[in-house]
Design a protein around this motif. Structure first.
Motif, PDB file in Angstrom:
ATOM      1  N   ILE A 160     -22.104 -71.000  36.130  1.00 57.30           N
ATOM      2  CA  ILE A 160     -22.309 -69.948  35.134  1.00 57.30           C
ATOM      3  C   ILE A 160     -23.746 -70.023  34.636  1.00 57.30           C
ATOM      4  CG2 ILE A 160     -21.617 -69.002  32.902  1.00 57.30           C
ATOM      5  CD1 ILE A 160     -18.835 -69.992  33.363  1.00 57.30           C
ATOM      6  N   GLU A 161     -24.518 -69.031  34.997  1.00 56.74           N
ATOM      7  CA  GLU A 161     -25.922 -68.995  34.606  1.00 56.74           C
ATOM      8  C   GLU A 161     -26.049 -68.988  33.082  1.00 56.74           C
ATOM      9  OE1 GLU A 161     -29.932 -66.277  35.416  1.00 56.74           O
ATOM     10  OE2 GLU A 161     -28.002 -65.734  36.315  1.00 56.74           O
ATOM     11  N   GLY A 162     -26.940 -69.835  32.588  1.00 57.24           N
ATOM     12  CA  GLY A 162     -27.185 -69.882  31.157  1.00 57.24           C
ATOM     13  C   GLY A 162     -26.319 -70.870  30.408  1.00 57.24           C
ATOM     14  N   LEU A 163     -25.323 -71.466  31.075  1.00 55.80           N
ATOM     15  CA  LEU A 163     -24.471 -72.463  30.431  1.00 55.80           C
ATOM     16  C   LEU A 163     -24.752 -73.839  31.031  1.00 55.80           C
ATOM     17  CD1 LEU A 163     -20.852 -71.074  29.916  1.00 55.80           C
ATOM     18  CD2 LEU A 163     -22.723 -71.221  28.276  1.00 55.80           C
ATOM     19  N   ALA A 164     -24.902 -74.820  30.166  1.00 51.03           N
ATOM     20  CA  ALA A 164     -25.099 -76.184  30.633  1.00 51.03           C
ATOM     21  C   ALA A 164     -23.848 -76.667  31.364  1.00 51.03           C
ATOM     22  CB  ALA A 164     -25.395 -77.100  29.446  1.00 51.03           C
ATOM     23  N   PRO A 165     -24.019 -77.537  32.347  1.00 51.66           N
ATOM     24  CA  PRO A 165     -22.864 -78.013  33.108  1.00 51.66           C
ATOM     25  C   PRO A 165     -21.749 -78.598  32.236  1.00 51.66           C
ATOM     26  CG  PRO A 165     -24.871 -78.631  34.231  1.00 51.66           C
ATOM     27  CD  PRO A 165     -25.293 -78.038  32.924  1.00 51.66           C
ATOM     28  N   HIS A 166     -22.100 -79.303  31.167  1.00 52.81           N
ATOM     29  CA  HIS A 166     -21.053 -79.929  30.348  1.00 52.81           C
ATOM     30  C   HIS A 166     -20.261 -78.899  29.554  1.00 52.81           C
ATOM     31  CE1 HIS A 166     -24.165 -79.581  27.194  1.00 52.81           C
ATOM     32  NE2 HIS A 166     -23.155 -79.624  26.336  1.00 52.81           N
ATOM     33  N   VAL A 167     -20.788 -77.686  29.448  1.00 48.92           N
ATOM     34  CA  VAL A 167     -20.065 -76.590  28.813  1.00 48.92           C
ATOM     35  C   VAL A 167     -19.326 -75.762  29.862  1.00 48.92           C
ATOM     36  CG1 VAL A 167     -20.273 -74.500  27.398  1.00 48.92           C
ATOM     37  CG2 VAL A 167     -21.714 -76.493  26.911  1.00 48.92           C
ATOM     38  N   ALA A 168     -20.021 -75.453  30.958  1.00 50.39           N
ATOM     39  CA  ALA A 168     -19.451 -74.586  31.992  1.00 50.39           C
ATOM     40  C   ALA A 168     -18.272 -75.245  32.702  1.00 50.39           C
ATOM     41  CB  ALA A 168     -20.521 -74.199  33.004  1.00 50.39           C
ATOM     42  N   GLY A 169     -18.364 -76.547  32.959  1.00 50.85           N
ATOM     43  CA  GLY A 169     -17.296 -77.213  33.703  1.00 50.85           C
ATOM     44  C   GLY A 169     -15.936 -77.118  33.023  1.00 50.85           C
ATOM     45  N   PRO A 170     -15.813 -77.537  31.756  1.00 53.56           N
ATOM     46  CA  PRO A 170     -14.516 -77.414  31.082  1.00 53.56           C
ATOM     47  C   PRO A 170     -14.043 -75.970  30.938  1.00 53.56           C
ATOM     48  CG  PRO A 170     -15.902 -79.006  29.956  1.00 53.56           C
ATOM     49  CD  PRO A 170     -16.777 -78.339  30.982  1.00 53.56           C
ATOM     50  N   LEU A 171     -14.981 -75.039  30.736  1.00 52.21           N
ATOM     51  CA  LEU A 171     -14.600 -73.634  30.623  1.00 52.21           C
ATOM     52  C   LEU A 171     -14.006 -73.129  31.926  1.00 52.21           C
ATOM     53  CD1 LEU A 171     -16.779 -70.849  28.993  1.00 52.21           C
ATOM     54  CD2 LEU A 171     -15.577 -70.452  31.125  1.00 52.21           C
ATOM     55  N   ARG A 172     -14.668 -73.439  33.029  1.00 54.23           N
ATOM     56  CA  ARG A 172     -14.172 -72.962  34.317  1.00 54.23           C
ATOM     57  C   ARG A 172     -12.873 -73.667  34.708  1.00 54.23           C
ATOM     58  NH1 ARG A 172     -17.829 -71.935  39.143  1.00 54.23           N
ATOM     59  NH2 ARG A 172     -16.231 -70.352  39.396  1.00 54.23           N
ATOM     60  N   GLU A 173     -12.721 -74.905  34.307  1.00 55.42           N
ATOM     61  CA  GLU A 173     -11.458 -75.600  34.543  1.00 55.42           C
ATOM     62  C   GLU A 173     -10.318 -74.877  33.821  1.00 55.42           C
ATOM     63  OE1 GLU A 173      -9.346 -79.910  33.588  1.00 55.42           O
ATOM     64  OE2 GLU A 173     -11.510 -79.666  33.334  1.00 55.42           O
ATOM     65  N   ARG A 174     -10.534 -74.521  32.555  1.00 55.83           N
ATOM     66  CA  ARG A 174      -9.497 -73.809  31.808  1.00 55.83           C
ATOM     67  C   ARG A 174      -9.183 -72.458  32.438  1.00 55.83           C
ATOM     68  NH1 ARG A 174     -12.665 -75.801  27.493  1.00 55.83           N
ATOM     69  NH2 ARG A 174     -13.629 -73.736  27.168  1.00 55.83           N
ATOM     70  N   GLU A 175     -10.222 -71.751  32.876  1.00 55.57           N
ATOM     71  CA  GLU A 175      -9.986 -70.457  33.514  1.00 55.57           C
ATOM     72  C   GLU A 175      -9.192 -70.622  34.807  1.00 55.57           C
ATOM     73  OE1 GLU A 175     -13.545 -67.576  31.843  1.00 55.57           O
ATOM     74  OE2 GLU A 175     -13.785 -68.420  33.862  1.00 55.57           O
ATOM     75  N   GLN A 176      -9.491 -71.670  35.571  1.00 55.43           N
ATOM     76  CA  GLN A 176      -8.770 -71.893  36.833  1.00 55.43           C
ATOM     77  C   GLN A 176      -7.309 -72.229  36.591  1.00 55.43           C
ATOM     78  OE1 GLN A 176      -9.780 -71.675  40.349  1.00 55.43           O
ATOM     79  NE2 GLN A 176      -7.561 -71.580  40.162  1.00 55.43           N
ATOM     80  N   ILE A 177      -7.036 -73.062  35.611  1.00 55.33           N
ATOM     81  CA  ILE A 177      -5.651 -73.420  35.318  1.00 55.33           C
ATOM     82  C   ILE A 177      -4.869 -72.193  34.867  1.00 55.33           C
ATOM     83  CG2 ILE A 177      -4.194 -74.735  33.728  1.00 55.33           C
ATOM     84  CD1 ILE A 177      -6.385 -76.938  33.867  1.00 55.33           C
ATOM     85  N   HIS A 228     -10.641 -65.431  35.328  1.00 57.77           N
ATOM     86  CA  HIS A 228     -11.961 -66.079  35.339  1.00 57.77           C
ATOM     87  C   HIS A 228     -12.938 -65.197  34.551  1.00 57.77           C
ATOM     88  CE1 HIS A 228     -10.904 -69.214  38.291  1.00 57.77           C
ATOM     89  NE2 HIS A 228     -10.130 -68.279  38.822  1.00 57.77           N
ATOM     90  N   GLU A 229     -12.591 -64.914  33.327  1.00 57.27           N
ATOM     91  CA  GLU A 229     -13.260 -63.861  32.556  1.00 57.27           C
ATOM     92  C   GLU A 229     -14.720 -64.178  32.269  1.00 57.27           C
ATOM     93  OE1 GLU A 229     -12.500 -61.289  28.469  1.00 57.27           O
ATOM     94  OE2 GLU A 229     -11.255 -63.034  28.936  1.00 57.27           O
ATOM     95  N   ARG A 230     -14.986 -65.367  31.777  1.00 59.65           N
ATOM     96  CA  ARG A 230     -16.382 -65.689  31.443  1.00 59.65           C
ATOM     97  C   ARG A 230     -17.234 -65.746  32.706  1.00 59.65           C
ATOM     98  NH1 ARG A 230     -18.828 -68.451  27.156  1.00 59.65           N
ATOM     99  NH2 ARG A 230     -21.087 -68.168  27.351  1.00 59.65           N
ATOM    100  N   TYR A 231     -16.709 -66.356  33.737  1.00 61.75           N
ATOM    101  CA  TYR A 231     -17.456 -66.452  34.997  1.00 61.75           C
ATOM    102  C   TYR A 231     -17.817 -65.060  35.524  1.00 61.75           C
ATOM    103  CZ  TYR A 231     -18.341 -67.216  39.965  1.00 61.75           C
ATOM    104  OH  TYR A 231     -18.900 -67.205  41.214  1.00 61.75           O
TER     105      TYR A 231
END
Length: 228
Positions: A53-70, A180-183
């Motif tokens: 996710i452009e503009g998001l640090a990995p430590h923020v993007a990773g948990p967000l994308r994990e939640r979206e995937q689940i 995967h709304e934010r992505y």
């Protein structure tokens, strides 16, 4: 190539992909059909998509994308989603990755394995990602290392050998990808998330003449184990 019907005599499938959203761009409608039939589907992802996710640090993007995937997996009936923490955008065909794939194959003992496309291009001028190619190559190598591998290994991509008819499951696949709304909102800020999801899913489930023009998901059979 004329598609054959996807095998029907199986109970458990393992979907192996490198990133969140990889199942939803291709096979979500097929997964929704399979789970509705009482089949068991497991997802294992090499990364959490932390670089995606452009503009998001990995430590923020990773948990967000994990939640979206689940959340996305739950929409199509998958409640077993595992993340392995290999580095997003730097996934390589290493002994460590192959070993993790073998361990997962042993633990799940699936009849069917589905992974991402390993070819260099999705279509002329549309190159595949290196993460996809390296990961799919590792899956095949891990499969080949087993004395008694799963019955079938498929990739999801162009030039398929088999098709799963998915009429009645396209809308739920759209909803799953839209989770995967934010992505998606960052990937294409000018197109509404549901419009993006609808376009991608309809492309992945185009009608096939072999199945009377009904929508189908395309799979490439790369390995099979004889049961005779």
């Amino acid at each position: 190539m004329t598609l054959q019907p996807f095998p029907a005599d199986w109970h458990t499938a393992l979907v192996l992909v490198p990133h969140p959203d990889d199942p939803e761009y291709g096979i979500g409608a097929a997964v929704a059909k399979w789970t509705s039939e009482g089949r068991r589907v497991h997802y294992a992802l090499a990364s959490r998509g932390e670089a995606g996710i452009e503009g998001l640090a990995p430590h923020v993007a990773g948990p967000l994308r994990e939640r979206e995937q689940i959340r996305s997996a739950g929409i199509v009936g998958v409640d077993d989603v595992t993340f392995w923490d290999f580095p997003d955008s730097r996934i390589r065909d290493t002994p460590a990755l192959r070993a993790r794939i073998v361990d997962t194959l042993d633990a799940v003992a699936p009849d069917v394995v589905v992974t991402i496309f390993s070819g260099p291009e999705w279509a002329p001028g549309q190159p595949n990602q290196r993460d996809h190619i390296e990961f799919a190559t590792a899956v095949t190598a891990a499969y080949d290392s087993l004395v008694e591998p799963p019955r079938w290994l498929f990739e999801n991509g162009p030039g398929g050998t088999h098709g799963e008819v998915v009429d009645g499951f396209v809308d739920v696949a759209v909803e799953s990808l839209a989770a995967h709304e934010r992505y998606l909102s960052v990937l294409d800020p000018t197109t509404p998330v549901y419009a993006q999801a609808r376009r991608q899913v309809e492309e992945a489930t185009a009608g096939r003449p072999e199945f009377g023009g009904r929508p189908a998901v395309e799979f490439i059979l790369t390995r099979t184990r004889s049961t005779s």
